[in-house]
Design an enzyme around this catalytic site. Structure first.
Site, short mmCIF file in Angstrom:
data_model
loop_
_atom_site.label_atom_id
_atom_site.label_comp_id
_atom_site.label_asym_id
_atom_site.label_seq_id
_atom_site.Cartn_x
_atom_site.Cartn_y
_atom_site.Cartn_z
N ASN A 225 -2.91 3.18 6.79
CA ASN A 225 -3.52 1.90 7.13
C ASN A 225 -2.49 0.83 6.82
O ASN A 225 -2.24 0.53 5.67
CB ASN A 225 -4.81 1.71 6.30
CG ASN A 225 -5.42 0.33 6.50
OD1 ASN A 225 -4.99 -0.43 7.37
ND2 ASN A 225 -6.43 0.02 5.70
N TRP A 226 -1.91 0.29 7.88
CA TRP A 226 -0.82 -0.67 7.68
C TRP A 226 -1.34 -2.06 7.30
O TRP A 226 -0.57 -2.95 7.00
CB TRP A 226 0.05 -0.77 8.94
CG TRP A 226 0.86 0.46 9.23
CD1 TRP A 226 0.77 1.68 8.61
CD2 TRP A 226 1.89 0.59 10.22
NE1 TRP A 226 1.68 2.55 9.15
CE2 TRP A 226 2.37 1.92 10.15
CE3 TRP A 226 2.44 -0.27 11.18
CZ2 TRP A 226 3.39 2.39 11.00
CZ3 TRP A 226 3.44 0.20 12.03
CH2 TRP A 226 3.91 1.52 11.92
N LYS A 227 -2.65 -2.24 7.38
CA LYS A 227 -3.28 -3.55 7.05
C LYS A 227 -2.56 -4.66 7.82
O LYS A 227 -2.15 -4.45 8.96
CB LYS A 227 -3.28 -3.76 5.54
CG LYS A 227 -3.96 -2.58 4.82
CD LYS A 227 -4.28 -2.83 3.38
CE LYS A 227 -4.94 -1.58 2.79
NZ LYS A 227 -5.36 -1.76 1.40
N HIS B 126 -13.80 -0.79 6.26
CA HIS B 126 -12.88 -0.85 5.12
C HIS B 126 -13.40 -1.87 4.10
O HIS B 126 -13.97 -2.89 4.47
CB HIS B 126 -11.47 -1.22 5.60
CG HIS B 126 -10.45 -1.04 4.54
ND1 HIS B 126 -10.24 -1.97 3.56
CD2 HIS B 126 -9.62 0.00 4.27
CE1 HIS B 126 -9.30 -1.52 2.75
NE2 HIS B 126 -8.90 -0.33 3.16
N GLU C 113 -11.96 -4.08 2.50
CA GLU C 113 -11.46 -5.45 2.69
C GLU C 113 -12.26 -6.18 3.76
O GLU C 113 -12.44 -7.39 3.70
CB GLU C 113 -9.96 -5.41 3.02
CG GLU C 113 -9.14 -5.10 1.77
CD GLU C 113 -7.87 -4.30 2.00
OE1 GLU C 113 -7.38 -4.25 3.14
OE2 GLU C 113 -7.37 -3.70 1.02
N GLU D 139 -12.95 5.43 -0.60
CA GLU D 139 -11.95 4.52 -1.16
C GLU D 139 -12.58 3.69 -2.27
O GLU D 139 -13.22 2.66 -1.99
CB GLU D 139 -11.43 3.58 -0.06
CG GLU D 139 -10.68 4.28 1.04
CD GLU D 139 -9.62 3.39 1.65
OE1 GLU D 139 -8.47 3.85 1.75
OE2 GLU D 139 -9.90 2.24 2.00
N GLY E 250 -4.68 -0.74 -3.86
CA GLY E 250 -3.61 -1.70 -4.08
C GLY E 250 -3.39 -2.06 -5.54
O GLY E 250 -2.69 -3.02 -5.85
N SER F 67 -4.29 3.86 -3.74
CA SER F 67 -3.03 4.11 -4.44
C SER F 67 -2.55 5.56 -4.31
O SER F 67 -2.04 6.15 -5.27
CB SER F 67 -3.15 3.71 -5.92
OG SER F 67 -3.46 2.33 -6.03
N GLY G 239 -2.52 3.19 2.06
CA GLY G 239 -2.17 1.80 2.33
C GLY G 239 -0.69 1.57 2.09
O GLY G 239 0.16 1.94 2.90
N GLY G 240 -0.36 1.00 0.94
CA GLY G 240 1.02 0.60 0.62
C GLY G 240 2.08 1.65 0.91
O GLY G 240 3.11 1.34 1.51
P1 13P Z 1 -3.37 1.46 -1.18
O1 13P Z 1 -2.89 2.83 -0.82
O2 13P Z 1 -2.35 0.40 -0.96
O3 13P Z 1 -4.04 1.42 -2.50
O4 13P Z 1 -4.52 1.09 -0.08
C1 13P Z 1 -5.53 2.00 0.16
C2 13P Z 1 -6.30 1.55 1.34
O5 13P Z 1 -7.01 0.56 1.30
C3 13P Z 1 -6.18 2.34 2.57
O6 13P Z 1 -7.13 1.97 3.50
#
Ligand code: 13P
Length: 255
Positions: free
Chosen positions: A9-11, A95, A97, A167, A173, A213, A234-235
């Site tokens: 997920n590149w956000k 998600h 967020e 999640e 994050g 994470s 994510g990251g």
């Molecule tokens: P991180 O891997 O950056 O914690 O993010 C997880 C995420 O929200 C994937 O959708």
């Protein structure tokens, strides 16, 4: 056996040039992987370019959200039809967020899942508790509400076309990963719930990813748990090196 699925997920990261470079590098590094489904979910502006860069490869492209109507006067929104048209096979729905900052509810999640299935997109359905909910021992209650609300009126046939992502919000994050035991506990709870809602035969086929994470250092242990079928990253999905390592390590886990 459930085929593992690792999605990035590149956000809201990457411009066109950077995203294209990352996709080309992933294609080069991961072309041999056959036993893991690999997905990248970039921002909307990169979808067409990435679908082109990854055409006929083992890496699929997904959106990060959608609106449930096919078209209409909905300024700023993107429809399932448009995601398909741009080359997507997957879409992330619900998600945390989106729930936290953009008013996503179980009801909108439900509408979005139905719309994605109608258009042949595989929804990656996110569920998870925040820190306060975990600390007040409400984790299972939240998961149950996300699953039952989000999946209302989804048939057994359709549920098989979805992926669930657990999640925990407190692990996103933050560098704080759920321990493999904590992840397994919630994944098992989720699968048991799906068993009650559908049947064992169905629930045993549904893939449940872990997200929060995920890194090359923790993927093997997480994936070794019986009900962890992959990761939503994510990251660490923003760099070719770390995402490649995660996928390769996931492909080496034998259960
Ligand atoms: P991180 O891997 O950056 O914690 O993010 C997880 C995420 O929200 C994937 O959708």
């Amino acid at each position: 056996m459930r085929k593992p699925i690792i999605a990035g997920n590149w956000k809201m990261y990457k411009t066109l040039k950077d995203g294209q470079e990352l996709a080309v590098a992933l294609r080069r590094e991961l072309y041999k992987i056959e036993n893991v489904d690999i997905v990248v979910c970039p921002p909307y502006t990169l979808l067409v370019t990435l679908a082109d860069a990854l055409e006929a490869s083992n890496i699929a492209v997904g959106g990060q959200d959608l609106y449930w109507q096919d078209e209409g006067a909905f300024t700023g929104e993107v429809s399932p039809l448009m995601l398909k048209d741009a080359g997507c096979r997957y879409v992330i729905i619900g998600h945390s967020e989106r729930r936290q900052f953009f008013g996503e509810t179980n009801e909108t999640v439900n509408n979005k899942i139905k719309a994605s299935l109608k258009h042949g997109l595989t929804p990656i359905i996110c569920v998870g508790e925040n820190r306060q909910e975990r600390e007040s021992s409400n984790t299972f209650k939240v998961i149950e509400s996300h699953i039952k609300g989000g999946l209302a009126d989804i048939s057994a046939e359709d549920i098989l076309k979805t992926v669930i992502a657990y999640e925990p919000v407190w692990a996103i994050g933050t560098g704080l990963t759920a321990t493999p035991e904590q992840a397994q506990e919630v994944h098992k709870f989720t699968r048991d719930l799906l068993k009650k809602m559908y049947q064992e035969e169905i629930s045993s086929q549904i893939r449940i990813q872990y997200g929060g994470s995920v890194k090359p250092e923790n993927i093997t242990e997480l994936m070794s748990k019986p009900d962890v079928d992959g990761a939503l990253v994510g990251g660490a999905s923003l760099k070719a090196d770390t995402f490649t390592q995660i996928v390769v390590k996931a492909s080496e886990v034998i259960k």
